[in-house]
Design a protein around this motif. Sequence first.
Motif, PDB file in Angstrom:
ATOM      1  N   PRO A 178       9.879  31.457 -20.138  1.00 20.35           N
ATOM      2  CA  PRO A 178       9.746  32.488 -19.107  1.00 20.35           C
ATOM      3  C   PRO A 178       8.451  32.270 -18.329  1.00 20.35           C
ATOM      4  O   PRO A 178       7.385  32.073 -18.911  1.00 20.35           O
ATOM      5  N   VAL A 179       8.541  32.299 -17.016  1.00 20.52           N
ATOM      6  CA  VAL A 179       7.382  32.001 -16.179  1.00 20.52           C
ATOM      7  C   VAL A 179       7.381  32.938 -14.974  1.00 20.52           C
ATOM      8  O   VAL A 179       8.425  33.229 -14.392  1.00 20.52           O
ATOM      9  N   SER A 180       6.201  33.424 -14.610  1.00 18.61           N
ATOM     10  CA  SER A 180       6.077  34.331 -13.474  1.00 18.61           C
ATOM     11  C   SER A 180       4.841  33.983 -12.666  1.00 18.61           C
ATOM     12  O   SER A 180       3.891  33.385 -13.181  1.00 18.61           O
ATOM     13  N   GLY A 181       4.863  34.361 -11.395  1.00 15.50           N
ATOM     14  CA  GLY A 181       3.731  34.073 -10.534  1.00 15.50           C
ATOM     15  C   GLY A 181       2.526  34.935 -10.853  1.00 15.50           C
ATOM     16  O   GLY A 181       2.657  36.083 -11.281  1.00 15.50           O
ATOM     17  N   LEU A 242      12.034  39.070  -4.944  1.00 15.36           N
ATOM     18  CA  LEU A 242      11.003  38.593  -5.857  1.00 15.36           C
ATOM     19  C   LEU A 242       9.654  39.185  -5.465  1.00 15.36           C
ATOM     20  O   LEU A 242       9.383  39.395  -4.276  1.00 15.36           O
ATOM     21  N   ALA A 243       8.816  39.435  -6.445  1.00 18.85           N
ATOM     22  CA  ALA A 243       7.440  39.821  -6.157  1.00 18.85           C
ATOM     23  C   ALA A 243       6.737  38.652  -5.472  1.00 18.85           C
ATOM     24  O   ALA A 243       7.063  37.479  -5.704  1.00 18.85           O
ATOM     25  N   ALA A 244       5.769  38.962  -4.627  1.00 18.14           N
ATOM     26  CA  ALA A 244       5.115  37.933  -3.818  1.00 18.14           C
ATOM     27  C   ALA A 244       4.540  36.779  -4.645  1.00 18.14           C
ATOM     28  O   ALA A 244       4.722  35.607  -4.276  1.00 18.14           O
ATOM     29  N   PRO A 245       3.842  37.030  -5.769  1.00 21.99           N
ATOM     30  CA  PRO A 245       3.296  35.896  -6.519  1.00 21.99           C
ATOM     31  C   PRO A 245       4.371  34.951  -7.051  1.00 21.99           C
ATOM     32  O   PRO A 245       4.162  33.726  -7.107  1.00 21.99           O
ATOM     33  N   THR A 246       5.528  35.498  -7.440  1.00 22.90           N
ATOM     34  CA  THR A 246       6.598  34.636  -7.939  1.00 22.90           C
ATOM     35  C   THR A 246       7.249  33.877  -6.785  1.00 22.90           C
ATOM     36  O   THR A 246       7.610  32.695  -6.930  1.00 22.90           O
ATOM     37  N   SER A 247       7.385  34.503  -5.635  1.00 18.75           N
ATOM     38  CA  SER A 247       7.887  33.786  -4.448  1.00 18.75           C
ATOM     39  C   SER A 247       6.973  32.616  -4.102  1.00 18.75           C
ATOM     40  O   SER A 247       7.443  31.517  -3.775  1.00 18.75           O
ATOM     41  N   GLU A 248       5.666  32.849  -4.188  1.00 15.76           N
ATOM     42  CA  GLU A 248       4.704  31.785  -3.910  1.00 15.76           C
ATOM     43  C   GLU A 248       4.843  30.643  -4.905  1.00 15.76           C
ATOM     44  O   GLU A 248       4.793  29.456  -4.533  1.00 15.76           O
ATOM     45  N   LEU A 249       5.051  30.984  -6.167  1.00 12.99           N
ATOM     46  CA  LEU A 249       5.228  29.965  -7.193  1.00 12.99           C
ATOM     47  C   LEU A 249       6.459  29.104  -6.899  1.00 12.99           C
ATOM     48  O   LEU A 249       6.400  27.871  -6.947  1.00 12.99           O
ATOM     49  N   LEU A 250       7.564  29.764  -6.595  1.00 12.41           N
ATOM     50  CA  LEU A 250       8.811  29.023  -6.368  1.00 12.41           C
ATOM     51  C   LEU A 250       8.775  28.190  -5.084  1.00 12.41           C
ATOM     52  O   LEU A 250       9.570  27.254  -4.932  1.00 12.41           O
ATOM     53  N   ALA A 251       7.881  28.529  -4.164  1.00 16.83           N
ATOM     54  CA  ALA A 251       7.752  27.768  -2.926  1.00 16.83           C
ATOM     55  C   ALA A 251       6.852  26.548  -3.071  1.00 16.83           C
ATOM     56  O   ALA A 251       6.792  25.702  -2.176  1.00 16.83           O
ATOM     57  N   ASN A 252       6.156  26.443  -4.201  1.00 13.93           N
ATOM     58  CA  ASN A 252       5.241  25.322  -4.416  1.00 13.93           C
ATOM     59  C   ASN A 252       6.030  24.032  -4.639  1.00 13.93           C
ATOM     60  O   ASN A 252       6.955  24.008  -5.448  1.00 13.93           O
ATOM     61  N   PRO A 253       5.691  22.952  -3.949  1.00 15.05           N
ATOM     62  CA  PRO A 253       6.410  21.686  -4.154  1.00 15.05           C
ATOM     63  C   PRO A 253       6.395  21.204  -5.603  1.00 15.05           C
ATOM     64  O   PRO A 253       7.330  20.523  -6.042  1.00 15.05           O
ATOM     65  N   LEU A 254       5.351  21.544  -6.346  1.00 14.78           N
ATOM     66  CA  LEU A 254       5.285  21.138  -7.748  1.00 14.78           C
ATOM     67  C   LEU A 254       6.375  21.820  -8.570  1.00 14.78           C
ATOM     68  O   LEU A 254       6.857  21.275  -9.567  1.00 14.78           O
ATOM     69  N   TRP A 255       6.755  23.030  -8.169  1.00 18.73           N
ATOM     70  CA  TRP A 255       7.868  23.722  -8.832  1.00 18.73           C
ATOM     71  C   TRP A 255       9.165  22.944  -8.610  1.00 18.73           C
ATOM     72  O   TRP A 255       9.932  22.711  -9.546  1.00 18.73           O
ATOM     73  N   ALA A 256       9.409  22.528  -7.385  1.00 22.18           N
ATOM     74  CA  ALA A 256      10.643  21.814  -7.060  1.00 22.18           C
ATOM     75  C   ALA A 256      10.738  20.493  -7.812  1.00 22.18           C
ATOM     76  O   ALA A 256      11.847  19.987  -8.063  1.00 22.18           O
ATOM     77  N   ASP A 257       9.597  19.910  -8.195  1.00 25.25           N
ATOM     78  CA  ASP A 257       9.595  18.629  -8.901  1.00 25.25           C
ATOM     79  C   ASP A 257       9.891  18.752 -10.392  1.00 25.25           C
ATOM     80  O   ASP A 257      10.103  17.735 -11.068  1.00 25.25           O
ATOM     81  N   LEU A 258       9.893  19.965 -10.929  1.00 29.19           N
ATOM     82  CA  LEU A 258      10.155  20.139 -12.351  1.00 29.19           C
ATOM     83  C   LEU A 258      11.594  19.760 -12.686  1.00 29.19           C
ATOM     84  O   LEU A 258      12.528  20.084 -11.936  1.00 29.19           O
ATOM     85  N   ALA A 259      11.784  19.099 -13.820  1.00 36.15           N
ATOM     86  CA  ALA A 259      13.121  18.636 -14.210  1.00 36.15           C
ATOM     87  C   ALA A 259      14.140  19.770 -14.279  1.00 36.15           C
ATOM     88  O   ALA A 259      15.257  19.625 -13.746  1.00 36.15           O
ATOM     89  N   PRO A 260      13.843  20.910 -14.924  1.00 36.30           N
ATOM     90  CA  PRO A 260      14.854  21.976 -14.975  1.00 36.30           C
ATOM     91  C   PRO A 260      15.162  22.568 -13.599  1.00 36.30           C
ATOM     92  O   PRO A 260      16.287  23.002 -13.354  1.00 36.30           O
ATOM     93  N   VAL A 261      14.177  22.575 -12.696  1.00 36.27           N
ATOM     94  CA  VAL A 261      14.422  23.087 -11.346  1.00 36.27           C
ATOM     95  C   VAL A 261      15.310  22.119 -10.579  1.00 36.27           C
ATOM     96  O   VAL A 261      16.286  22.523  -9.920  1.00 36.27           O
ATOM     97  N   ALA A 262      15.006  20.826 -10.682  1.00 38.23           N
ATOM     98  CA  ALA A 262      15.824  19.822 -10.009  1.00 38.23           C
ATOM     99  C   ALA A 262      17.258  19.836 -10.525  1.00 38.23           C
ATOM    100  O   ALA A 262      18.200  19.539  -9.782  1.00 38.23           O
ATOM    101  N   ALA A 263      17.426  20.193 -11.799  1.00 41.13           N
ATOM    102  CA  ALA A 263      18.761  20.260 -12.400  1.00 41.13           C
ATOM    103  C   ALA A 263      19.443  21.607 -12.142  1.00 41.13           C
ATOM    104  O   ALA A 263      20.511  21.864 -12.701  1.00 41.13           O
ATOM    105  N   GLN A 264      18.823  22.457 -11.319  1.00 41.42           N
ATOM    106  CA  GLN A 264      19.343  23.786 -10.987  1.00 41.42           C
ATOM    107  C   GLN A 264      19.509  24.655 -12.240  1.00 41.42           C
ATOM    108  O   GLN A 264      20.492  25.374 -12.392  1.00 41.42           O
TER     109      GLN A 264
END
Length: 294
Positions: A178-181, A242-264
């Motif tokens: 579990p992860v939150s901004g 989403l709360a603003a900090p979590t939206s910011e987290l999900l918009a970070n390119p490093l988030w998109a590079d995570l294996a579980p994120v890339a695997a949807q």
Amino acid sequence: MRGGGDDGSGAAEPTGAAGRTVAADNGEITVPEHPERVVVTDNYGVWMLFDVGLVPVGVPEGTALRTALPDDIYRAVSEATTIGVPGEPNAQAIATLEPDLILDQFYEQKTRELATIAPVVYFNWADSGSLWHEQAERVADAVNRADRLAAVRTEYRDRLAEVRETHAEQIAASTWAPVSGGPNGTFFLGSPLLTVLRDLGLTIGAGLPEEEAGFVEKSHEELEILQDCTVLVYPELFDGTLAAPTSELLANPLWADLAPVAAQRAFPLRHYGVGSYRFAIGAVDEIEAILRQL
């Protein structure tokens, strides 16, 4: 143990009224046999009372938020009177409600003076290390509704067993976090949701705290710590935003590079901030929906 009269807090039972003695962190407090007009000083206390079928007459400001609550809890507490911001209870507003019990888990110094209005039962959660279900047991006892809590606890355990059996293969093959901004380019690993994840037998990512409900704060640059996970869950508000900090987290390119994120395999979860069995059961339902997609 039962008793009556003055509990030493300044709040006395009416003459001839039956009372119970509750072992609280502020002493042995005499409370009504069946409290009905309860004021609570924190949001979690509201949720815990909802588990046992009791709606408080007074709640802190900001408790009845449609975005933060399931619809049934929101509807139940939306008519409650507000008694000040969290941590600053308004004695005059509380006295007007004529409560028969005041329940506090975080603000002992602030609520001590309220004992002249009604018995104050303080269960220290701020620094006790207690888990939400341990606090729920104490709250249920304070209002003499342990039997009702037992029923909802059984419902939760039955759901756990059902999901563990139905999705044993997916549970065994996945690793969760579990992860939150957080503020200023940070994020939090951990949540009280960890109690539910562990109760389901799910493997927890290596970067997570060992404590059942602990948090670890990291910078966005440390997101790679989640690469050992196959499933990520993050908090979503009950209106689907989403709360603003979590939206910011999900918009970070490093988030998109995570294996579980890339695997949807990163999923929003509305019952993320577990603090009662009602929330825990809702979390199990949402987690089962995720397991069906794995």
